[in-house]
Design an enzyme around this catalytic site. Structure first.
Site, PDB file in Angstrom:
ATOM      1  N   HIS A  91      46.629  65.252  20.402  1.00 12.80           N
ATOM      2  CA  HIS A  91      47.107  64.016  21.045  1.00 12.80           C
ATOM      3  C   HIS A  91      46.040  62.922  21.040  1.00 12.80           C
ATOM      4  O   HIS A  91      45.946  62.135  21.975  1.00 12.80           O
ATOM      5  CB  HIS A  91      47.568  64.281  22.490  1.00 12.80           C
ATOM      6  CG  HIS A  91      48.724  65.222  22.593  1.00 12.80           C
ATOM      7  ND1 HIS A  91      50.026  64.807  22.670  1.00 12.80           N
ATOM      8  CD2 HIS A  91      48.772  66.578  22.640  1.00 12.80           C
ATOM      9  CE1 HIS A  91      50.834  65.863  22.761  1.00 12.80           C
ATOM     10  NE2 HIS A  91      50.093  66.939  22.741  1.00 12.80           N
ATOM     11  N   ASN A 164      56.353  66.305  26.487  1.00 11.72           N
ATOM     12  CA  ASN A 164      56.541  65.865  25.105  1.00 11.72           C
ATOM     13  C   ASN A 164      57.923  65.230  24.961  1.00 11.72           C
ATOM     14  O   ASN A 164      58.729  65.266  25.894  1.00 11.72           O
ATOM     15  CB  ASN A 164      56.462  67.067  24.151  1.00 11.72           C
ATOM     16  CG  ASN A 164      55.023  67.473  23.847  1.00 11.72           C
ATOM     17  OD1 ASN A 164      54.087  66.680  24.003  1.00 11.72           O
ATOM     18  ND2 ASN A 164      54.847  68.704  23.411  1.00 11.72           N
TER      19      ASN A 164
END
Ligand code: HDD
Length: 712
Positions: A91, A164
């Protein structure tokens, strides 16, 4: 975030959608002493000394060596040398925004969490969206999972919902996370590919680990190429618990539903955008907020009473499974609006530190073994990423709630702790800070007292053993168009895999167990023999399809914030243009006037008309729809301009609504564009209405066959 003392009053945050929002934001920011505004200020060193010369270092003569004594230069260069911090191991590429959360009602029966009790209560949030695989400088539109991490600055402490844009995950147990990440990251010998999973190590791992089958299916679907960060759903993935003041608990799954609809790019668009505007997603979010098109999500939960824990044909603790919304609908709890861009990317978006272990009273974990491992990993990662255990003192991470305790010192300590007793209990500082019993009003955090009687084992529960049924449910819930996209994505990705045995294993041992049609189509595209049968016995599911999974059913309503390119050239008729722009503005679309170059064009009445960009500078892939502005001379110019021709053909190929004033029809005909519901011409209200309605449908899926004939 504001310090406790300076915490914003609700009245300062409320009414976010009202015209005085800019004022409110300015007020809020003025409360945050750490936000530095240099306007009108002298240049100084970090110690506050005014600098007289910022152009020349101190030297022994103007041609002599530099002097070590130059504390101004040394301070400046030392700071510069350390400007980068380690990027997130996953990420790394992300973008963030501030906003607020507001519950629709009091949810006291469900949870005692303070931020969910009062519909008047506004809780500030900071959200960071991210891709998973690529480094900080990678493209926004790659095929990947997107992180959707929300930090709620509640009065009872920070609650981080680190989710997510997909409701399941690749693995079931956190001990496999380093293996999974090593496999999906660029290959170790040549550090390729950047930002993608189309390579051998990823497919080697997932084809050997069938529990990944469901999530890989999501990753091969259009969900992995979102059109915008504003058009993504968000999921907490794991099962959590909500607990009310009586101590009653329910299992829940957290959901974010975008008011903007759930929309995706086409693969060709995504690939082109990665080159033409690698910042496409962060720019889109930034511009939407700057122009007042604040994105909004509905926050909701699927609620499962604890007594129903074992009533499903999957295990609630298995993070590779979702609860179909047809079985347990999502109960809406409130809304989140993002309405303020950060002032400083590094200080806010880069330094924000999310941890799934940051929860508040009224929320608790489940025993999902992936979640349990995450509770350790995130705090640990922040220590190396942000340089020590005081990362909670960095302004963006500071809770609004006070945080007195006996933790002291360590690198980057900012707080000046008064008092002498850094331990508890103590009698020197009159016992402060003291515990708050859970039963008290605004009581302390208490874990749900779940009864556990078990052997200490390294085992996977047999209830986690079915890996293919929900992958099949997902595939079979897709529209034919979405299924075609999935087949194309598997074929593309596996086509990049060099080792044939890996391709064959994925097709025969994973895809064939999900859906034979899917497996055979992918096999044909790879030149592999068609698999004859599944190798694993199919587990029957209660549901055959879950319509809530198909994006075709999640288009949202209206065209607020959708991007429309209006092509203009010399000779454009200003009156026609004005009526079109007004019609689109009434629907809050984001309009850009594009000319042959960035220079103003001249209208049919000889007036200069400024454009927002050239057609080359802002290509058709950056838009949702195109309008060709009328005027005979303008159309003649556009039809003779290769960039304009490409613009329209590409928009057609990408199934976008294309409209134009009446004279544009001739040009569309000469380009051999076939008439359909998204190809319109006309200069009246009816035509504008049809154009708006076509944009609302996002794409003209029926055009797919005709569009194939148009050059890429
Ligand atoms: Fe993770 C970052 C989401 C499993 C370890 N993760 C990270 C971020 C998101 C997620 C959105 C970025 C947060 C930000 O914007 O700063 N991760 C998930 C989800 C998972 C998941 C939804 C499964 C359901 N993650 C997971 C596991 C582990 C980690 C199983 C380790 C055992 N994740 C991390 C990390 C990161 C991270 C290494 C990298 C940077 C950071 O935490 O702050 O600790």
């Amino acid at each position: 975030m504001p310090s406790k003392k300076n915490a914003p009053k609700e009245s300062q945050l409320a009414g976010t959608q009202t015209p005085d929002r800019a004022n409110t934001n300015a007020k809020l920011q003025s409360l945050e002493a750490f936000r530095s505004d240099a306007t009108g200020q002298a240049l100084r060193t970090n110690q506050g000394v005014k600098v007289a010369d910022n152009q020349n270092s101190l030297k022994a003569g103007d041609r002599g060596p530099s002097l070590l004594e130059d504390f101004i230069m040394r301070e400046k260069i030392t700071h510069f040398d350390h400007e980068r911090i380690p990027e997130r191991i996953v990420h790394a590429r992300g973008t963030g925004a501030h906003g607020f959360f507001q519950p629709y009602a009091a949810h006291a029966a469900l949870t005692k969490a303070g931020f969910l009790q009062d519909p008047e209560k506004i809780t500030p949030v900071f959200v960071r969206f991210s891709t998973v695989q690529g480094p900080r400088g990678s493209g926004d539109t790659v095929r990947d999972v997107r992180g959707f991490a929300v930090k709620f600055f509640t009065d009872e402490g920070n609650f981080d919902l680190v989710g997510n844009n997909m409701p399941v995950f690749f693995i079931q147990d956190a001990i496999k996370f380093p293996d999974f990440v090593h496999a999906v990251k660029p290959e170790p010998h040549n550090e390729m590919p950047t930002g993608g999973s189309a390579h051998d190590t990823f497919w080697d791992f997932v084809s050997l680990v069938p529990e990944s089958a469901h999530m890989v299916m999501w990753a091969m679907s259009d969900r992995a190429i979102p059109k915008s960060l504003r058009t993504m759903e968000g999921f907490g993935v794991h099962t959590f618990r909500l607990i009310n003041a009586k101590g009653e608990a329910n299992f829940v799954k957290f959901h974010w539903k975008p008011k903007q609809g759930v929309l995706s790019l086409l693969w060709d668009e995504a690939q082109k955008l990665a080159g033409k505007d690698a910042d496409f997603h962060r720019r889109d979010l930034w511009e939407a907020i700057e122009t007042g098109n604040y994105p909004e999500w509905e926050f909701g939960v699927q609620i499962v009473p604890q007594a129903d824990e074992h009533k499903f044909d999957f295990d609630l603790l298995d993070p590779t499974k979702l609860i179909p919304e047809e079985l347990v609908p999502v109960t809406p709890l409130g809304r989140m609006v993002l309405n303020r861009n950060p002032d400083n990317f590094f200080a806010e978006t880069e330094q924000v530190a999310f941890c799934p272990g940051h929860i508040v009273p009224g929320i608790d974990f489940s025993n999902d073994p992936l979640l349990q491992g995450r509770l350790f990993s995130y705090t640990d990662t922040q220590i190396s990423r942000l340089g020590g255990p005081n990362f909670h003192e960095i302004p963006i991470n500071r809770p609004l709630a006070a945080n007195h305790n006996g933790q002291r010192d360590a690198q980057h300590r900012v707080t000046l702790d008064k008092g002498r007793a850094a331990y508890e209990p103590n009698s020197i500082d009159a016992g402060w800070p003291k515990e708050t019993p859970a039963a008290a009003e605004d009581g302390g955090f208490e874990s749900y007292p779940e009864r556990i009687e078990a052997h200490k084992v390294r085992q996977r529960s047999p209830s986690f053993a079915d890996h293919f049924s929900q992958a099949r449910l997902f595939f079979q819930s897709m529209s034919p168009t979405e299924q075609e996209h999935i087949i194309a994505a598997y074929s593309f990705e596996l086509g990049k895999v060099e080792r044939e045995h890996i391709r064959a294993r994925e097709v025969n041992e994973v895809l064939a167990n999900i859906d034979l049609k899917l497996a055979r189509r992918v096999a044909a595209n790879l030149g592999l023999p068609a698999p004859k049968a599944a190798t694993v016995k199919e587990q029957a599911l209660t549901l055959k399809a879950s319509p809530a999974l198909s994006q075709m059913n999640l288009l949202g309503s209206g065209i607020k914030g959708r991007k429309v390119a209006v092509l203009v050239a010399d000779g454009v008729e200003a009156d026609l243009l004005d009526s079109l722009v007004k019609a689109l503005q009434a629907e809050s679309a984001a309009i850009k006037l594009l000319g042959p170059s960035s220079a103003p064009v001249t209208t049919s009445s000889g007036q200069p008309l400024a454009v927002d960009a050239s057609m080359e500078g802002l290509p058709s892939v950056a838009f949702d729809a195109v309008w060709v502005a009328g005027g005979k001379a303008a159309l003649k110019a556009l039809s003779g301009d290769g960039t304009a021709v490409h613009f329209v053909l590409e928009a057609y190929k990408h199934l976008k609504p294309i409209g134009g004033d009446s004279d544009a029809q001739g040009w569309f005909d000469s380009l051999h564009l076939k008439a359909d519901s998204g190809l319109l011409s006309g200069s009246d209200k009816k035509a504008y209405k049809a154009f708006v309605s076509a944009i609302g449908k996002h794409r003209v899926w029926k055009r797919e066959a005709a569009a194939k004939a148009v050059p890429a």
